[in-house]
Each structure stands twice: as C-alpha cells, then as structure tokens.
Scaffold this motif. Structure first.
Motif, PDB file in Angstrom:
ATOM      1  N   TYR B  28       0.884  -1.164   0.000  1.00 55.97           N
ATOM      2  CA  TYR B  28       0.000   0.000   0.000  1.00 55.97           C
ATOM      3  C   TYR B  28       0.920   1.210   0.000  1.00 55.97           C
ATOM      4  N   LEU B  48       6.235   4.371   3.516  1.00 52.86           N
ATOM      5  CA  LEU B  48       6.834   4.173   4.828  1.00 52.86           C
ATOM      6  C   LEU B  48       7.191   2.713   5.031  1.00 52.86           C
ATOM      7  N   ASP B  82      -2.785   8.420  -1.139  1.00 51.22           N
ATOM      8  CA  ASP B  82      -2.145   8.039   0.119  1.00 51.22           C
ATOM      9  C   ASP B  82      -1.000   7.070  -0.112  1.00 51.22           C
ATOM     10  N   ARG B  86       3.116   8.855   1.355  1.00 49.61           N
ATOM     11  CA  ARG B  86       3.347   8.850   2.799  1.00 49.61           C
ATOM     12  C   ARG B  86       4.809   9.095   3.113  1.00 49.61           C
ATOM     13  N   TYR B 118      -9.225  19.814   4.286  1.00 51.81           N
ATOM     14  CA  TYR B 118      -9.170  18.490   4.892  1.00 51.81           C
ATOM     15  C   TYR B 118      -8.000  18.330   5.856  1.00 51.81           C
ATOM     16  N   LEU B 124      -4.967  13.267  12.316  1.00 58.05           N
ATOM     17  CA  LEU B 124      -5.026  11.818  12.132  1.00 58.05           C
ATOM     18  C   LEU B 124      -3.798  11.166  12.732  1.00 58.05           C
ATOM     19  N   TYR B 126      -2.215   8.626  11.441  1.00 55.52           N
ATOM     20  CA  TYR B 126      -1.306   8.518  10.313  1.00 55.52           C
ATOM     21  C   TYR B 126      -1.846   9.365   9.172  1.00 55.52           C
ATOM     22  N   ALA B 134       0.012  19.180   2.223  1.00 51.11           N
ATOM     23  CA  ALA B 134       0.029  20.418   3.006  1.00 51.11           C
ATOM     24  C   ALA B 134       1.394  20.615   3.655  1.00 51.11           C
ATOM     25  N   ARG B 203     -12.230  12.365   6.830  1.00 48.12           N
ATOM     26  CA  ARG B 203     -11.002  12.216   6.076  1.00 48.12           C
ATOM     27  C   ARG B 203     -11.314  12.454   4.607  1.00 48.12           C
ATOM     28  N   HIS B 290      -2.921  -3.834  -2.352  1.00 49.54           N
ATOM     29  CA  HIS B 290      -3.975  -4.617  -1.738  1.00 49.54           C
ATOM     30  C   HIS B 290      -4.786  -3.706  -0.833  1.00 49.54           C
ATOM     31  N   SER B 291      -6.049  -3.573  -1.155  1.00 51.80           N
ATOM     32  CA  SER B 291      -6.944  -2.830  -0.283  1.00 51.80           C
ATOM     33  C   SER B 291      -8.348  -3.392  -0.458  1.00 51.80           C
ATOM     34  N   ALA B 345      -3.054  -4.978   6.156  1.00 47.88           N
ATOM     35  CA  ALA B 345      -3.234  -4.019   5.073  1.00 47.88           C
ATOM     36  C   ALA B 345      -2.075  -4.092   4.080  1.00 47.88           C
TER      37      ALA B 345
END
Lengths: 204, 380
Positions: B28, B48, B82, B86, B118, B124, B126, B134, B203, B290-291, B345
């Motif tokens: 991911y 990450l 996302d 990250r 947002y 959040l 993460y 931002a 979110r 994979h999600s 995840a």
C-alpha cells in the motif's frame, strides 16, 4: 445539574478516559474546569468551537450565581450539545472501561450490509500496524448509520467493562467521531490561504 | 543479466557511473529511488517502511551511508494518493536543496483549498495524502525565493538536466504526463471535493482516477528508464498512455528498465508502450497493491507482463493474507465475533534493486531482491 454525557474519542487521548455517565450531578464550576482542561488537547477549529461553548457556559454561570463561582446551580444542561467531543469527570460510582486493544479507523467504503475500514493499531508501539476489516452495519447505532460515509473516522476499542457492582464483561465498542461541521468562516479562510499559497508557490 | 541472492539493503552504494533503480513497495505504497550517476539521485514518491515507520527512501540512503541532503537532486510527487505519498514531507525536509516536481494542477488554488479544508479539519494518527501535500507545500513556502517553486510536470517537459562529469554521463529527466485533458478533468473532480457547510468533518475521500499521475522518462547517457507511476489507460487517444505513445514530441528510444504502471493492472497496460517505448524483454519491476477486495497484480496481469518481460520482479509477496499480529486470547475472540478476521493491510516492505555495469557494461543489469521480494513468475 443533571448531565448526560456522550463518550467520544479524540485523536490523542486513550479510550479509557471516556466514560459513560448518566445522572451525574456537578457544579457549573466543575464543568468550566473540565472544558478548560480539555481545550489544550484540541486542534484548530475544534478548539475554537469549544472555546465559544466555554464562553457560553461561563456567561451562564455568572448570570446564575453572580460573585460565587463555586455555587451549584440547578440547571439542566444537555451537555452533548455544549461539548460533544469529550469529557472526563470526577465521579464516584460508575462503570469503567479497561481497554485491551484500540484502533483508529476510517471508512474506505460503505457496502450494502457492511463497511470496509482501514485500521491503525494504536497499541502497536513503535511499529506501524495497519489492518483492514469489514464491519457489519447492523452493529452500528441508528445515529451512526446515518452519518457513516467514506472518510468517516472512528475509534474501535476492545476491553473489559466493570460495572459499579463489580461484574465484568468483555466488550467491543465502535465510536464514530462526531467532529464539528465545517463552517463558512473556516472554508473562506482556507480559500484565502490557498490563494496566498498558490501565489507563493508560483514565485509571486 | 546477472542475479544475486536475496540480501540486506545496505552495502556499497553504486559507483559513480552505475545507474540504479530501487523500488520499494509494502503493498500500500511505492517509492522509486534512481541513481543518475555521480551520487545524484532522483526519488519518485514515498512510502513508509512497515516496521520502522520511516520513509523507505531515507532508510535506504542511511543503509548506503549516503547523506540525502547531498544526494537527492529531485523529488517527484507523481500524484496525491495516500499510497504514493506517505512520508514525502519528511523526505523534503531531509533534502532541503532538492527540487520538487509535481503536476501544476496540485499547486492550483482550487486544489490547495481542498488541501487546507481536509488537512486542517482533523488530526489523524497517520497522515493522509492531503496532509502530506500540506506539509510539503508548507516547507516549500519556507524556502527562499525561486527554490520554493515546484517544477511543473506536464507532457514532454524536461524537469532535470545534468551535465556529464568525468565519472558519469549526462542526464535528462522528462515528465511524460499529465496531458492537458487530464489537467482539466482533475480540476473538475476537485470541485466535487468541496466540503459542504455544516457537513461533519471527515477524512478526504480517495481519488477515483489516476490520470493525473506523472510518468517519467529518465535518460542517462545512452541508457533509458521508463517509470510508469500509476498512470492508467482508458482508450481516449488524448489522455493516459495513448496520449504519450501517440505524442510526436515525447523522448524517443527504448527503455531498458520499466517500472510497470499501476501495480501491473490491466488499466495500466498499453500495447503501444511495450512496442514503441520499451526494448524487447526489458527488466521490469512493480509493487503490489492490496486494499479491501482489490488485489493487484492478478494472476492474469502477471502472465501478461511475463509474456513481454520474462525478467520481471515484484517488491513484496502477495497477498498479505491474515494479519501477522497475534493478540491476547480475549482480543482475538472479540475480533472473531465482531469482524471475523483482520486482514493485514500490507505485507512487509519489500525492495528490488536493479543496477547496471556502469559505462563499461551499461546493458548488464544485476537484480537484487529484499526478503519479501520475488520474481513475478512466482505468482503465476
């Protein structure tokens, strides 16, 4: 003062601080103290909104008992409308919740009978643990089912609930964050800031 | 083409004349680190590390004993999903002199308004893609003068040019996308992201399309690499891969190394790319995704890719399966009663490193794989 509290998770505070309490009597000065204490944990617009509520509480307290900030007032307050985010109250007999595991989750997709969410393990320590799961919509309250959509944020905690009488039960609690609504003022402010950012990034 | 056994990520950095592509992908997230010669590096996106939580690119530079502030010349943000961004703000902080390249669409006021809506709305645990954007732009605004200006990624624009040195060849990095049509479409979708007054904060919704993705053409001397980002194809000749393949202005040549677009999906595939932009049987690499119920690449995808590139590699074994983490019996029982099971995840962060033989042997590519990576043929 009769207060009905709504337990709701904020970003940085452990779920154990959130306790359901019904019929708790506190003075207005207790209420002011609690809200003041919690403001430091809020962010941006949340702090601003809560500060407005705090001013209303203080004004109400002064009007009810001038010159005596510690006097109890016979006010019935719907606390959820005043401070829907979070409350931790000094109390005697109440049910307590001891979390074993907590996640922060956000909804990826709402399906017909379930919703898919990504979960961030808040008890994973230094390692990153992200997981996914499908939650039955039937397990949600009617009010949660009305607000759920992609991007909705919630806290899922598993632990033991101990009743005042000493009995103990294993519970799973999903609490959707009732975040404040966007206001016209902040959207306008963001738009102004965005214009300034765009100019700055364009080298103007 | 040489292959070495699986090894640890650290080790000697590439020599000054070696070209290298290292792809990180935990399933991911994706990050490509490219050595352009003479310790000049390009970083595309960020993910990450699943264990340390640090940007994979920074962990890699540390493993090689390199200072990212000296090494990184260009950071490209290919799009704001996302899974591709990250930790990019940490990367920008670690390389304050690196140029930033992104689509001009995300520096437009309309999109920046959404970024602020947002990212300021909710803190959040993460970060989301918009939070990262931002942070990146906040850092850029703190830079002096023209250093704060991102280099706009549009079709067929050179965003980095470096002269040859005694040790290394000249280098040109060209953005192949997005095209004008996708630029306008994107701004249209941004309008749909506007929060409503009195709407409960949440979110940011995940973007549905990847057509704003920035694909890159990297040329170092005579060696060429195609980095496909998440760019997809929808059959419109004026957008996606069709627009690139059909453009008379795009860089000519055949890439020796191909970072497969969009995790190997069929929507990332275009025959014209394989026939006119990539040499026969290139070295190919991709990361999985994979999600929920979406798993890429499928077995069919893998078979299709292997027909074109028998030497294909994937950064992490797939699927991730059940979560690795074991919890107390009480928690496990409750998970079972509530949701049945949790899915991991992402598998552990994996990497594939592809390095050539330098000026003496530019077409001899050596492939090294991290513990979780494997040949794509293992999936079929």
């Amino acid at each position: 003062m009769i207060i009905s509290t709504v337990a709701a998770a904020s970003c940085d505070e452990p779920f154990a601080d959130f306790e359901e309490t019904a019929g708790q009597q506190v003075s207005a000065s207790d209420l002011v103290h609690v809200i003041t204490h919690e403001l430091s944990g809020l962010h941006g617009g949340l702090a601003e909104a809560s500060a407005r509520r705090l001013r209303r509480v203080r004004e109400t307290s002064r009007d009810s008992a001038p010159g005596d900030s510690t006097a109890s007032t016979a006010q019935i307050m719907d606390f959820a409308s005043l401070y829907p985010q979070r409350i931790a109250l000094p109390s005697e007999a109440r049910a307590t919740f001891f979390p074993l595991q907590e996640w922060e989750g956000y909804v990826i997709r709402v399906n017909q009978n379930s919703f898919t969410a990504r979960l961030v393990d808040l008890t994973a320590g230094a390692t990153r643990e992200e997981e996914e799961a499908d939650f039955p919509l039937d397990d949600l309250s009617d009010s949660d089912r009305k607000v759920i959509r992609a991007g909705s944020l919630f806290r899922w905690a598993i632990g033991y609930r101990r009743a005042p009488g000493g009995s103990k039960e294993r519970v799973s609690r999903i609490v959707f964050r009732r975040l404040p609504a966007w206001t016209r003022r902040e959207l306008d402010r963001n738009r102004q800031d965005a214009a300034e950012w765009a100019s700055s990034l364009a080298g103007e | 083409m040489g292959q070495l056994p699986r090894r640890r990520m650290n080790g000697p950095p590439p020599s000054a004349d070696q070209i290298e592509l290292t792809l990180f992908g935990p399933g991911y997230g994706e990050c490509a680190v490219v050595h352009l010669g003479a310790n000049r590096w390009l970083v595309v996106d960020s993910c990450l590390d699943s264990v340390t939580g640090r940007p994979a690119a920074l962990a890699y530079f540390e493993a090689l004993g390199l200072d990212p502030a000296e090494a990184i010349r260009l950071i490209t943000i290919s799009h704001w999903h996302d899974d591709h961004i990250r930790g990019v703000s940490m990367l920008v902080s670690a390389a304050p002199d690196a140029a930033i390249c992104c689509s001009a669409a995300i520096t437009r006021e309309e999109f920046l308004s959404r970024v602020l809506d947002y990212s300021r709305a909710v803190a959040l645990k993460y970060s989301s893609g918009l939070h990262e954007i931002a942070e990146v732009f906040q850092r850029l605004r703190g830079r002096p003068g023209s250093d704060r200006q991102p280099r706009n990624a549009i079709a067929n624009r050179s965003v980095l040019t470096m002269a040859a040195t005694d040790e290394a060849d000249d280098c040109v990095v060209t953005t192949l996308s997005p095209c004008d049509r996708e630029f306008e479409r994107f701004l249209g979708t941004v309008a749909g992201m506007v929060p409503a007054i009195k709407e409960t904060r949440r979110r940011a919704p995940a973007p549905e399309r990847n057509h704003l993705s920035v694909a890159l053409w990297v040329k170092v001397g005579a060696v060429q690499l195609l980095l496909g980002s998440d760019l997809e194809e929808c059959g419109d000749p004026a957008s996606g891969w069709s627009a690139i393949v059909g453009s008379p202005e795009r860089p000519q040549g055949s890439a020796s190394v191909f970072k497969i677009p969009h995790h190997g999906s069929k929507t990332g595939h275009h025959d014209g790319v394989w026939e006119s932009m990539v040499r026969r049987s290139p070295v190919a690499v991709l990361s999985p995704f994979h999600s929920g119920s979406v798993r890429l690449p499928t077995q069919r995808d893998a078979a299709r890719i292997l027909e074109r590139a028998p030497e294909s590699y994937i950064t992490a074994r797939f699927p991730a399966g059940a979560t690795r983490k074991r919890r107390s019996a009480a928690v496990e029982r409750t998970i079972q009663e509530t949701v049945g099971r949790l899915r991991a995840a992402q598998p552990r962060t994996g990497w594939v490193r592809i390095r050539n033989g330098g000026r003496a042997d530019p077409d001899n590519w050596t492939v090294e794989k991290g513990v979780n990576a494997c040949a794509l043929s293992a999936l079929t």
